[in-house]
Write an enzyme that holds these catalytic residues in place. Structure first.
Site, PDB file in Angstrom:
ATOM      1  N   LYS A  13     -20.908 -17.102 -36.789  1.00  0.00           N
ATOM      2  CA  LYS A  13     -20.912 -18.349 -36.000  1.00  0.00           C
ATOM      3  C   LYS A  13     -21.201 -19.565 -36.883  1.00  0.00           C
ATOM      4  O   LYS A  13     -20.510 -20.565 -36.820  1.00  0.00           O
ATOM      5  CB  LYS A  13     -21.965 -18.294 -34.876  1.00  0.00           C
ATOM      6  CG  LYS A  13     -21.826 -17.128 -33.936  1.00  0.00           C
ATOM      7  CD  LYS A  13     -22.830 -17.199 -32.806  1.00  0.00           C
ATOM      8  CE  LYS A  13     -24.283 -17.149 -33.208  1.00  0.00           C
ATOM      9  NZ  LYS A  13     -24.734 -15.926 -33.887  1.00  0.00           N
ATOM     10  N   ARG A  88     -29.295 -18.685 -25.298  1.00  0.00           N
ATOM     11  CA  ARG A  88     -29.312 -17.247 -25.578  1.00  0.00           C
ATOM     12  C   ARG A  88     -29.782 -16.462 -24.353  1.00  0.00           C
ATOM     13  O   ARG A  88     -29.753 -15.237 -24.380  1.00  0.00           O
ATOM     14  CB  ARG A  88     -30.288 -16.968 -26.724  1.00  0.00           C
ATOM     15  CG  ARG A  88     -29.640 -16.813 -28.092  1.00  0.00           C
ATOM     16  CD  ARG A  88     -30.775 -16.750 -29.075  1.00  0.00           C
ATOM     17  NE  ARG A  88     -30.522 -16.114 -30.311  1.00  0.00           N
ATOM     18  CZ  ARG A  88     -30.220 -16.741 -31.447  1.00  0.00           C
ATOM     19  NH1 ARG A  88     -30.031 -18.030 -31.463  1.00  0.00           N
ATOM     20  NH2 ARG A  88     -30.106 -16.079 -32.575  1.00  0.00           N
ATOM     21  N   ARG A 123     -25.825 -12.492 -46.746  1.00  0.00           N
ATOM     22  CA  ARG A 123     -26.014 -13.868 -46.264  1.00  0.00           C
ATOM     23  C   ARG A 123     -27.073 -14.613 -47.065  1.00  0.00           C
ATOM     24  O   ARG A 123     -28.125 -14.085 -47.395  1.00  0.00           O
ATOM     25  CB  ARG A 123     -26.427 -13.833 -44.791  1.00  0.00           C
ATOM     26  CG  ARG A 123     -26.730 -15.224 -44.270  1.00  0.00           C
ATOM     27  CD  ARG A 123     -26.450 -15.365 -42.838  1.00  0.00           C
ATOM     28  NE  ARG A 123     -27.469 -14.768 -41.991  1.00  0.00           N
ATOM     29  CZ  ARG A 123     -27.384 -14.807 -40.659  1.00  0.00           C
ATOM     30  NH1 ARG A 123     -26.349 -15.353 -40.075  1.00  0.00           N
ATOM     31  NH2 ARG A 123     -28.327 -14.264 -39.935  1.00  0.00           N
ATOM     32  N   ARG A 156     -32.989 -15.040 -45.655  1.00  0.00           N
ATOM     33  CA  ARG A 156     -33.909 -15.161 -44.528  1.00  0.00           C
ATOM     34  C   ARG A 156     -34.772 -13.909 -44.394  1.00  0.00           C
ATOM     35  O   ARG A 156     -34.268 -12.801 -44.510  1.00  0.00           O
ATOM     36  CB  ARG A 156     -33.113 -15.367 -43.231  1.00  0.00           C
ATOM     37  CG  ARG A 156     -32.645 -16.778 -43.073  1.00  0.00           C
ATOM     38  CD  ARG A 156     -31.654 -16.926 -41.968  1.00  0.00           C
ATOM     39  NE  ARG A 156     -32.055 -16.305 -40.702  1.00  0.00           N
ATOM     40  CZ  ARG A 156     -31.365 -16.454 -39.574  1.00  0.00           C
ATOM     41  NH1 ARG A 156     -30.270 -17.181 -39.563  1.00  0.00           N
ATOM     42  NH2 ARG A 156     -31.761 -15.879 -38.469  1.00  0.00           N
ATOM     43  N   ARG A 167     -33.321  -7.849 -33.669  1.00  0.00           N
ATOM     44  CA  ARG A 167     -32.623  -9.026 -33.136  1.00  0.00           C
ATOM     45  C   ARG A 167     -31.407  -8.607 -32.309  1.00  0.00           C
ATOM     46  O   ARG A 167     -31.097  -9.235 -31.307  1.00  0.00           O
ATOM     47  CB  ARG A 167     -32.221  -9.961 -34.291  1.00  0.00           C
ATOM     48  CG  ARG A 167     -33.428 -10.681 -34.870  1.00  0.00           C
ATOM     49  CD  ARG A 167     -33.148 -11.258 -36.231  1.00  0.00           C
ATOM     50  NE  ARG A 167     -32.148 -12.300 -36.198  1.00  0.00           N
ATOM     51  CZ  ARG A 167     -31.484 -12.719 -37.277  1.00  0.00           C
ATOM     52  NH1 ARG A 167     -31.715 -12.164 -38.457  1.00  0.00           N
ATOM     53  NH2 ARG A 167     -30.616 -13.680 -37.184  1.00  0.00           N
TER      54      ARG A 167
HETATM   55  P1  AMP Z   1     -30.519 -17.721 -35.631  1.00  0.00           P
HETATM   56  O1  AMP Z   1     -30.634 -18.612 -36.835  1.00  0.00           O
HETATM   57  O2  AMP Z   1     -29.643 -18.300 -34.571  1.00  0.00           O
HETATM   58  O3  AMP Z   1     -30.128 -16.313 -36.010  1.00  0.00           O
HETATM   59  O4  AMP Z   1     -31.981 -17.634 -35.004  1.00  0.00           O
HETATM   60  C1  AMP Z   1     -33.080 -17.114 -35.725  1.00  0.00           C
HETATM   61  C2  AMP Z   1     -34.219 -16.807 -34.792  1.00  0.00           C
HETATM   62  O5  AMP Z   1     -34.648 -18.017 -34.149  1.00  0.00           O
HETATM   63  C3  AMP Z   1     -33.899 -15.859 -33.635  1.00  0.00           C
HETATM   64  O6  AMP Z   1     -33.998 -14.499 -34.020  1.00  0.00           O
HETATM   65  C4  AMP Z   1     -34.961 -16.248 -32.627  1.00  0.00           C
HETATM   66  O7  AMP Z   1     -36.224 -15.736 -32.980  1.00  0.00           O
HETATM   67  C5  AMP Z   1     -35.018 -17.751 -32.795  1.00  0.00           C
HETATM   68  N1  AMP Z   1     -34.054 -18.439 -31.914  1.00  0.00           N
HETATM   69  C6  AMP Z   1     -32.953 -19.153 -32.297  1.00  0.00           C
HETATM   70  N2  AMP Z   1     -32.303 -19.645 -31.237  1.00  0.00           N
HETATM   71  C7  AMP Z   1     -32.998 -19.239 -30.144  1.00  0.00           C
HETATM   72  C8  AMP Z   1     -32.822 -19.407 -28.750  1.00  0.00           C
HETATM   73  N3  AMP Z   1     -31.787 -20.113 -28.245  1.00  0.00           N
HETATM   74  N4  AMP Z   1     -33.734 -18.843 -27.927  1.00  0.00           N
HETATM   75  C9  AMP Z   1     -34.788 -18.155 -28.400  1.00  0.00           C
HETATM   76  N5  AMP Z   1     -35.005 -17.932 -29.705  1.00  0.00           N
HETATM   77  C10 AMP Z   1     -34.122 -18.474 -30.586  1.00  0.00           C
END
Ligand code: AMP
Length: 219
Positions: A13, A88, A123, A156, A167
């Site tokens: 994404k 989400r 990544r 990360r 996740r």
């Molecule tokens: P991402 O960078 O989108 O993979 O997000 C990394 C982490 O941030 C996720 O595993 C969640 O812990 C948190 N996170 C990101 N977006 C959300 C969301 N919309 N709702 C809840 N937690 C989020």
């Protein structure tokens, strides 16, 4: 142009969001990026967020919704925006509906767990900007350096295999019901819903999304 990207971690994404931002002059708003930047501030809240992210769980709906509401009010969102990783949960989707944020289309990225695990290993990210790279599929110009700032890239903490599995579990628990919700509500509204196969190459997926955007702009 208001777009939502939905997909499990590692489905590409963020990579696709990058060219859309450049080409259509709309910001990519990633709640993951907003949360990681919040962590850099080292406040009481940031400690709490760090702990949740590091165990692969979802952050509280209220926290992410507040961050999004604040971000969407900024001027650069006037021509539109791309939401990457938000909403989400069904609660989060309802929160933006309540404040009348209209969405034009949603793109779901679909990929098997096996491929997600393979892809995520490569990544690398630039935390401040949220730019994403992959050592094989989308490498930086200079090894391990951000293309724009030249600063070092990082892996990360939550990209380690065990955390990715957690996740994906959270994705199945909270985001799969959101997909069902959107599939139902988009039938009753003007929002278009597209599902794309994220196992194709970055370029093939780009072409696919370009067609989706062009078709929507023509309408
Ligand atoms: P991402 O960078 O989108 O993979 O997000 C990394 C982490 O941030 C996720 O595993 C969640 O812990 C948190 N996170 C990101 N977006 C959300 C969301 N919309 N709702 C809840 N937690 C989020």
């Amino acid at each position: 142009m208001r777009i939502i990207f939905i997909g499990a971690p590692g489905t590409g994404k963020g990579t696709q969001a990058q060219w859309i931002t450049d080409q259509y002059n709309i910001p990519k708003i990633s709640t993951g990026d907003l949360l990681r930047n919040e962590i850099l501030k080292k406040t009481e809240l940031s400690k709490k967020i760090k702990k949740i992210i590091n165990c692969g769980k979802l952050v509280d709906d209220n926290i992410v919704t507040q961050l999004i509401k604040k971000r969407i009010k900024k001027k650069d969102c006037n021509p539109g925006f791309l939401l990457d990783g938000f909403p989400r949960t069904v609660n989060q989707a309802n929160a933006i509906e309540k404040i009348n944020i209209k969405i034009d289309f949603i793109i779901e990225f679909s990929l098997t767990e096996k491929l997600i695990l393979e892809r995520i290993q490569g990544r690398r990210i630039h935390v401040e900007s949220g730019r994403v790279y992959h050592i094989i599929f989308n490498p930086p110009i200079i090894e391990n350096k951000d293309n724009i700032t030249g600063q070092p890239l990082t892996i990360r903490d939550d990209d380690k295999e065990e955390k990715i599995k957690k996740r994906i579990k959270e994705y199945k628990k909270f985001t799969v019901p959101l997909i069902k919700y959107y599939k139902h509500t988009t039938k009753l509204s003007n929002i278009k819903y597209y599902k794309i196969d994220a196992s194709y190459t970055t370029l093939e997926i780009k072409k696919n999304i370009e067609n989706i955007i062009k078709n929507n702009l023509l309408k």
